[in-house]
Motif scaffolding. Structure first.
Motif, PDB file in Angstrom:
ATOM      1  N   ILE A  15       0.859  -1.190   0.000  1.00  0.00           N
ATOM      2  CA  ILE A  15       0.000   0.000   0.000  1.00  0.00           C
ATOM      3  C   ILE A  15       0.888   1.230   0.000  1.00  0.00           C
ATOM      4  N   THR A  17       0.958   5.108   0.639  1.00  0.00           N
ATOM      5  CA  THR A  17       0.148   6.017   1.436  1.00  0.00           C
ATOM      6  C   THR A  17       0.875   7.341   1.640  1.00  0.00           C
ATOM      7  N   CYS A  21      -2.965  10.997   5.469  1.00  0.00           N
ATOM      8  CA  CYS A  21      -4.170  10.573   4.760  1.00  0.00           C
ATOM      9  C   CYS A  21      -5.034   9.662   5.628  1.00  0.00           C
ATOM     10  N   CYS A  24      -6.083   6.418   3.870  1.00  0.00           N
ATOM     11  CA  CYS A  24      -4.969   5.464   3.836  1.00  0.00           C
ATOM     12  C   CYS A  24      -4.950   4.654   5.128  1.00  0.00           C
ATOM     13  N   LYS A  28      -5.469   0.592   5.462  1.00  0.00           N
ATOM     14  CA  LYS A  28      -4.471  -0.239   6.143  1.00  0.00           C
ATOM     15  C   LYS A  28      -5.138  -1.087   7.222  1.00  0.00           C
ATOM     16  N   GLU A  42       5.085   5.066   2.880  1.00  0.00           N
ATOM     17  CA  GLU A  42       4.567   6.425   3.077  1.00  0.00           C
ATOM     18  C   GLU A  42       5.375   7.349   2.181  1.00  0.00           C
ATOM     19  N   VAL A  65      -3.074   8.340  -3.551  1.00  0.00           N
ATOM     20  CA  VAL A  65      -3.040   7.436  -2.392  1.00  0.00           C
ATOM     21  C   VAL A  65      -4.419   7.375  -1.752  1.00  0.00           C
ATOM     22  N   PRO A  66      -4.780   6.287  -1.125  1.00  0.00           N
ATOM     23  CA  PRO A  66      -3.995   5.064  -1.065  1.00  0.00           C
ATOM     24  C   PRO A  66      -3.998   4.350  -2.414  1.00  0.00           C
TER      25      PRO A  66
END
Length: 103
Positions: A15, A17, A21, A24, A28, A42, A65-66
């Motif tokens: 992922i 991110t 966010c 995000c 997760k 990140e 993102v994500p």
């Protein structure tokens, strides 16, 4: 884009991110709730984060993102992941990618 593809292919769930966010964070948590252990990048804390963000946008991630990859396949952003979950297909995608073993 090659860098993003390489990073996404290194683990069953990746992922991308940004630390600020909130969606995000929610994605997760959702994926982790299945027992998966996603690798999190990140991008706002990475030296080449802007380059990665441009590559994600070129791949069709809007917003950038994500950005969720399961089994080296771009799933998309929060809307796409939530849609998979609502349709009952997120667990199977995680199983297929060997991110989880049982569900």
């Amino acid at each position: 884009m090659d860098m993003v593809a390489r990073m996404a292919g290194e683990h069953p769930v990746v992922i991308f991110t940004k630390s600020s966010c909130c969606m995000c964070h929610s994605i997760k948590l959702l994926i982790s709730s299945f027992g998966a252990n996603p690798i999190i990048y990140e991008i706002d804390k990475m030296p080449n984060g802007q380059e990665i963000e441009r590559a994600l946008i070129m791949l069709g991630c809007k917003p950038s993102v994500p950005a969720v990859f399961i089994g080296n396949k771009l799933i998309g952003g929060a809307n796409e992941v939530m849609s998979l979950n609502v349709r009952g297909k997120l667990a199977q995608a995680l199983l297929d990618a060997k991110a989880i073993w049982i569900w």
